[in-house]
Enzyme design. Structure first.
Site, PDB file in Angstrom:
ATOM      1  CG  HIS A 167      -5.880  -2.181   9.137  1.00 37.36           C
ATOM      2  ND1 HIS A 167      -6.065  -1.076   9.930  1.00 37.36           N
ATOM      3  CD2 HIS A 167      -4.554  -2.211   8.859  1.00 37.36           C
ATOM      4  CE1 HIS A 167      -4.907  -0.477  10.128  1.00 37.36           C
ATOM      5  NE2 HIS A 167      -3.967  -1.147   9.487  1.00 37.36           N
ATOM      6  CG  ASN A 187      -8.964  -1.773  12.415  1.00 34.62           C
ATOM      7  OD1 ASN A 187      -8.008  -2.346  11.879  1.00 34.62           O
ATOM      8  ND2 ASN A 187      -9.522  -0.695  11.888  1.00 34.62           N
ATOM      9  CG  ASP A 245      -0.288  -0.414   2.512  1.00 34.68           C
ATOM     10  OD1 ASP A 245       0.953  -0.365   2.599  1.00 34.68           O
ATOM     11  OD2 ASP A 245      -1.013  -0.778   3.443  1.00 34.68           O
ATOM     12  CD  GLU A 249      -9.037   0.895   8.170  1.00 34.22           C
ATOM     13  OE1 GLU A 249      -9.144   0.063   9.095  1.00 34.22           O
ATOM     14  OE2 GLU A 249      -8.335   1.916   8.248  1.00 34.22           O
TER      15      GLU A 249
END
Ligand code: GLP
Length: 223
Positions: free
Chosen positions: A134, A132, A67, A139
């Site tokens: 990801h 979380n 990314d 996400e």
């Protein structure tokens, strides 16, 4: 899923570096998927230290980062140069990172997917883990079939990563799952809850890392 729990961050970095270097020795032309973030820094340090002693370590290796932020900052490109590319013999033409400065970001995402395919697909991909759940910048709520695309970053992720950027380009979960082998790295107390959720075996788009249960060749290294 193959689980390896190690004593501390140094041991995680050592295990991850050994896995990466063994893959290059097996196949000097391997295609690697590479992460950024705090977690892989120790792995890169050990890879660099080893590669200064080895002849042509990365000469024929191709890499694709997971990314990059959208905008002029190119934070992950800078990170990769500082932590890895500046210190090894990789041909920078073979070190790919999504271009967050591209005039047409959708064209850039499609180009990135084509470049991965043209290289023969990802062979071994290393992943970090968001608190979380990801992976890359996928996400919670991301479809498991997702491909490389532009995403808006959650407030939590922006704070955790201390970035001014609001958007990023990320490989999709579907893109990552096509890697022939995957190594997930997670270190520290702030990843413990996410690791326990992953370990529970519940597969849900609300928890992106759980997509890895769909894959046949995943190693999780936890410190
Ligand atoms: C970022 C990156 C992810 C990374 C995650 C965890 O959001 N885009 O690829 O895995 O953070 O980062 P860290 O290793 O710093 O905890």
């Amino acid at each position: 899923m193959n689980w390896q729990t190690v004593a501390d961050y140094a041991a995680l970095s050592q295990r991850a570096a050994e896995t990466l270097l063994a893959a290059i020795r097996r196949d000097p032309r391997i295609v690697l998927g590479l992460p950024t973030g705090r977690t892989p820094v120790g792995m890169y340090q050990r890879v660099v230290a080893e590669c200064v002693r080895e002849y042509h370590c990365f000469r024929d290796v191709t890499t694709f980062n997971l990314d990059e932020y959208v905008g002029p900052s190119r934070e992950y490109f800078t990170f990769m140069k500082r932590n890895l590319f500046d210190h090894i013999d990789i041909d920078l033409a073979n070190a790919h990172i999504p271009d967050g400065t591209a005039p047409d970001l959708d064209v850039e995402c499609a180009r990135y997917e084509r470049a991965i395919a043209a290289a023969g697909g990802l062979g071994l991909t290393f992943l970090g883990l968001g608190g979380n759940g990801h992976i890359a910048f996928n996400e919670p709520g991301t479809p498991f079939a997702s491909r490389t695309r532009v995403v808006e970053l959650s407030e939590d992720t922006r704070v955790a990563n201390a970035t001014p950027s609001t958007h990023a380009i990320t490989m999709g979960i579907g893109t990552i799952l096509e890697s022939r082998e995957i190594v997930l790295l997670a270190a520290g107390a702030n990843k413990r809850a996410a690791i326990e959720r992953l370990r529970s075996g519940e597969v849900s788009e609300a928890f992106p890392a759980s997509a890895l249960w769909w894959h046949q060749n995943v190693h999780v290294i936890v410190a």
